[in-house]
Design an enzyme around this catalytic site. Structure first.
Site, short mmCIF file in Angstrom:
data_model
loop_
_atom_site.label_atom_id
_atom_site.label_comp_id
_atom_site.label_asym_id
_atom_site.label_seq_id
_atom_site.Cartn_x
_atom_site.Cartn_y
_atom_site.Cartn_z
N GLY A 30 55.56 -83.28 -29.97
CA GLY A 30 56.71 -83.71 -30.76
C GLY A 30 57.85 -82.71 -30.73
O GLY A 30 59.02 -83.10 -30.63
N THR A 31 57.53 -81.44 -30.81
CA THR A 31 58.58 -80.42 -30.83
C THR A 31 59.37 -80.43 -29.52
O THR A 31 60.61 -80.36 -29.53
CB THR A 31 57.97 -79.03 -31.09
OG1 THR A 31 57.50 -79.00 -32.44
CG2 THR A 31 58.99 -77.92 -30.89
N CYS A 285 54.38 -76.83 -39.64
CA CYS A 285 55.15 -76.06 -38.66
C CYS A 285 55.80 -74.84 -39.29
O CYS A 285 56.43 -74.04 -38.61
CB CYS A 285 56.17 -76.92 -37.95
SG CYS A 285 55.37 -77.84 -36.63
#
Lengths: 339, 339
Positions: A30-31, A285
């Site tokens: 995703g990042t 995160c």
């Protein structure tokens, strides 16, 4: 064989989210998807980026590196009202003499679970011709997601958030959209993401997606998750001074955020951990960081006293009851210690 | 447990390449490592980049996106002579009024196997204070690599090139070097690479590194690989008009490049494939592209008639003999067809 397996995985992923396989660019997660979406859009048109402070840190950080940020306000549940997007577009015109080069609107919030009015926000952006990125990492696999109907330009998803492995995600592009790749050096992924394909992870991502795409499966998983987080909420709110944070109804069922008056999050985490219950404070995160959550700050909530609970495919009812049994004692002892 | 396993993997990887664990930033692979090295250096000092055309496409493409490229020449084996680096530094001063912001020198070439005089090149760059990136993807695990002794600022390695899984690599930073991260949005990897850690792949990368770091193991693997590629070369050069490309002695033992006069590479690949032998033409990262190899072009070699053969931990002597048996017939039939 490898090529066929990769393309089958891509079809499975595309089918789950209502896109065509060629729209799916596999990434390392995703990042990377978010960073690639921001880079890919702003490399061609450097300009202001409109986003709410409740967006994931990857959205905020990747954007503020490349352009000035125009804030979209949220309400006390972390919800982005379409009117707030309109207001941000107007403010961008006034402050920067142009519309944003990119607008972000997450599908669901990763810390409190609030579902955003993403269809309305995307429609408004498309009406005025502004590209829009939807961070669907907390939503895909948990809510029905139909990206072609949504019409967003770029959508980020992550495998490990829906039962797949770490190390793989996807950036789903609107049909026909070409963007400047973040990773250069090879023609993989139709020249949209260089680097040897992570075939093993792709196959596992595809398998998770295919499992969730079976008729009724996603809805059943979501109902189970919601039942479990409601039970967690009920048990926690039996303790004085515990409140729910975020939307209570219009939320993804697997995420629950709690505020606990009078005790800091850290010792609660440690106390629960000793009983075998893993919960979190803020976004995972930011687990290396000691800063309070900007998501909760934007909502006007005290982030130092918040717990994020999430359930997944490996969670059992026994896990839920372990929290229900342990939590009141942990909070009670900590409060007693503080006199 | 996850944290301990991740850090054990990092220690194993660091030990193999002669670095300390904290110097190792885990990435999604060699391509990301290279892109992160280039971005990380040039974000702080945009300027010209000196590199040879034999560098991997990720090095070339990531660099030319961010700065003007100053070419370092190579000889007919693809070797970067230290004097050619000196010449490029002088030319950079003349053309751009400054030294390069970054110099690249691969450790070994990925298409022809030629080992570069990387120690001398790094020393020269450090003498004049120019940051240097070493693409060690084709060398790590195949040659003894001691990064702390080398002293390069940034070194890229990849797991799947040394028996590990796809989807993971590392960027190894000189002690104390801070660079601007390519992927933003989390504090993972000491805030040098955002995104959930790919734990499963990291453990496998660590296991491959630990296997190779056992006393004598890397040398034994390299000797076996060299024996096999020498046998491949001998068998191929029994056919008229077949020559070796690249350095014959000073090379990594697992890569062999051949030129085949009078036939194009593609039908040779197909003919060998029918016999169960997988070989390549040019770099595997250009497998989607129909362009001739820039590496071979820089060496003055006809890339359309070249084959790249590589052996690895799963190669057997039977595989080698299958090539030796099949190759003469495939080339002979193709030449006969062309009359």
């Amino acid at each position: 064989m490898a090529r066929a397996a990769l393309e089958e995985a891509r079809e499975q992923i595309a089918f789950l989210v209502g896109a065509r396989p060629r729209q799916v660019v596999l990434t390392s997660g995703g990042t990377e998807s978010v960073n690639a979406a921001v880079w890919g859009t702003l490399a061609g048109d450097p300009g202001p980026v409109a986003l709410a402070a409740v967006e994931h840190s990857s959205v905020r950080d990747a954007s503020s590196r490349l352009g000035p940020v125009v804030a979209i306000s949220v309400d006390g549940t972390g919800r982005i009202e379409p009117a707030a997007v309109d207001e941000a577009l107007t403010r961008c015109r006034n402050d920067h003499g142009r519309l944003p080069a990119l607008v972000h609107c997450q599908w669901a919030n990763h810390e409190v679970g609030t579902v955003q009015p993403v269809v309305a926000v995307v429609a408004r952006c498309r009406d005025v011709g502004v590209p829009v990125h939807v961070d669907a990492v907390a939503a895909a696999g948990h809510l029905p997601v139909d990206l072609d109907a949504l019409g967003a330009d770029l959508v980020s998803i992550s495998a490990h958030k829906l039962g797949g492995p770490p190390g793989i995600g996807a950036l789903v592009l609107r049909r026909g959209l070409r963007i400047s790749p973040l990773l250069l050096g090879g023609e993989q992924e139709r020249a949209r993401r260089a680097g040897l394909e992570n075939l093993t992870a792709a196959i596992a991502f595809g398998a998770a997606a295919a499992t969730l795409a079976a008729p009724g499966r996603l809805e059943a998983e979501a109902a189970t998750a919601r039942r479990r987080t409601e039970r967690l909420a009920e048990a926690a709110m039996g303790v004085d001074g515990v409140v729910r944070i975020g939307a209570t109804d219009d939320r993804v069922g697997h995420i629950l955020c709690l505020g606990v008056a009078g005790v800091e999050a850290e010792p609660v985490l440690l106390g629960l951990d000793q009983a075998g219950v893993a919960v979190h404070s803020g976004s995972s995160c930011s687990s290396e960081s000691l800063e309070p959550s900007p998501v909760l700050e934007a909502m006007g909530v005290d982030g130092e006293r918040s717990l994020r609970l999430s359930v997944g495919w490996s969670t059992t009812d026994d896990d839920v009851e372990a929290f229900a049994t342990t939590f009141p004692g942990v909070v009670g002892r900590l409060r007693a210690l503080q006199g």
